[in-house]
Design an enzyme around this catalytic site. Structure first.
Site, PDB file in Angstrom:
ATOM      1  N   HIS A  78    -117.355  19.154 103.242  1.00 36.82           N
ATOM      2  CA  HIS A  78    -117.263  17.963 104.105  1.00 36.82           C
ATOM      3  C   HIS A  78    -115.991  17.154 103.868  1.00 36.82           C
ATOM      4  O   HIS A  78    -115.283  16.788 104.793  1.00 36.82           O
ATOM      5  CB  HIS A  78    -118.440  17.016 103.826  1.00 36.82           C
ATOM      6  CG  HIS A  78    -119.784  17.623 103.982  1.00 36.82           C
ATOM      7  ND1 HIS A  78    -120.446  17.656 105.182  1.00 36.82           N
ATOM      8  CD2 HIS A  78    -120.614  18.214 103.083  1.00 36.82           C
ATOM      9  CE1 HIS A  78    -121.629  18.228 105.025  1.00 36.82           C
ATOM     10  NE2 HIS A  78    -121.754  18.577 103.763  1.00 36.82           N
ATOM     11  N   ASP A 101    -116.445  10.612  94.618  1.00 35.17           N
ATOM     12  CA  ASP A 101    -117.536  10.739  93.638  1.00 35.17           C
ATOM     13  C   ASP A 101    -117.567  12.196  93.140  1.00 35.17           C
ATOM     14  O   ASP A 101    -118.561  12.891  93.299  1.00 35.17           O
ATOM     15  CB  ASP A 101    -118.885  10.308  94.244  1.00 35.17           C
ATOM     16  CG  ASP A 101    -119.277  11.086  95.504  1.00 35.17           C
ATOM     17  OD1 ASP A 101    -118.393  11.702  96.127  1.00 35.17           O
ATOM     18  OD2 ASP A 101    -120.469  11.075  95.847  1.00 35.17           O
TER      19      ASP A 101
HETATM   20 CA   LIG Z   1    -118.010  13.156  97.981  1.00 34.17          CA
END
Ligand SMILES: [Ca+2]
Length: 318
Positions: free
Chosen positions: A246, A12
């Site tokens: 992350h 995303d």
């Molecule tokens: Ca992401």
């Protein structure tokens, strides 16, 4: 040296997804990985914006063909859509408002692309997912045989012995589509899950950010520019200048699982909790598992200096 990993990436994009795309591009250019396609999903931004960002980042890294980018689900299965513009900017790339990419997304949905590529390369693909899991859930609904066609699924998501980052208990990727996530955890495929427990301690700070910013190559400048926004968003949480990249940890553990520390647990998603909807739950009792689900390899830590150094080296190599 691990053998080349064949990635199908669902994301995303998003600043840490963008850093992950750059990391993957460096592996591709070093002959250490293949990237067969990318799908985008609602999450940090809407999936068309995410797909255009993906193309921008791939093009910045010199990948201008051979990687189809498909637009995926525009909303979760059973709740309203939410974006994370405070963390990623209104354009998903730190309000840098880059020009349109030269390439266009392919026709067909990201979920259909997962099924098509898995069918064309049975047993070969590492399906890396660093956004909400709607496309993976939809792909499972499209093709019952999908779990047997995928080599491994590697997901950034969840929080166990760590606070949430979108609610008190829930991590954003899972919270954005809990129903889809639970379908994915219920499927019978080999999985590495990389939750906040593992990603949060990898935060990069002054030294790392300054070394990136000091490097005079266009990709490093691009990475430093988009990270600036993310770093400003993170500083109040970290109480010092820094950023948690992350998604890149999930990509690196997919390539080199030896960098992680793991436990094996059946994982479920809380779907009805008043305060805990979207929270990942495991049974950590030292009893024989009552759960019939296939246990997930959950990362609970990693070699942080190695992660940070390899990521920086990759970014500076482009
Ligand atoms: Ca992401």
């Amino acid at each position: 040296m691990t053998k080349a990993t064949t990635f199908l990436y669902d994301c995303d994009t998003g600043i840490d997804d963008a850093m992950t795309l750059l990391y993957l591009a460096s592996l591709v250019q070093a002959g250490e990985a293949e990237l067969v396609g990318v799908g985008t999903v609602h999450g940090n931004v809407d999936p068309l914006t995410g797909a255009l960002n993906t193309l921008r980042v791939l093009e910045a890294a010199g990948i201008t063909e051979g990687v189809p980018v498909a637009v995926g689900a525009t909303r979760p299965m059973a709740q309203d859509v939410h974006y994370a513009l405070d963390w990623h900017g209104t354009d998903g790339l730190g309000d840098t408002h880059l020009p349109a990419p030269a390439g266009r997304p392919v026709t067909g949905s990201a979920a259909a692309q997962i099924v098509r590529l898995a069918r064309s390369r049975p047993g070969e693909l590492t399906l890396l997912a660093t956004g909400p899991l709607t496309n993976l859930g939809a792909a499972l609904l499209l093709d019952d045989a999908l779990p047997s066609l995928i080599r491994e699924v590697v997901i950034m998501g969840g929080a166990f012995d760590h606070p949430g980052n979108i609610t008190t208990h829930a991590e954003a990727n899972i919270w954005h589509d809990p129903e889809a996530a639970d379908l994915v955890f219920a499927a019978d495929w080999p999985m590495i899950l990389v939750p906040l427990d593992a990603t949060h301690p990898t935060a990069v700070h002054d030294d790392w950010l300054d070394r990136l910013a000091a490097h005079d190559a266009p990709v490093a400048r691009f990475a430093a520019k988009i990270l600036k926004f993310y770093e400003e968003a993170y500083t109040p949480t970290l109480k010092r200048r820094g950023a948690v990249i992350h998604d890149a940890l999930a990509a690196m553990l997919a390539v080199d699982p030896e960098l992680g520390e793991y436990v094996h647990r059946c994982v479920r998603v809380e779907l009805r909790g008043e305060l805990t909807r979207g929270t990942t739950v495991w049974d950590a009792r030292s009893l024989p598992a009552e759960d019939t689900r296939r246990p997930v390899q959950v990362a609970v830590g990693s070699d942080v200096p190695a992660f940070q150094e390899r990521l920086l080296t990759a970014l500076l190599s482009l």
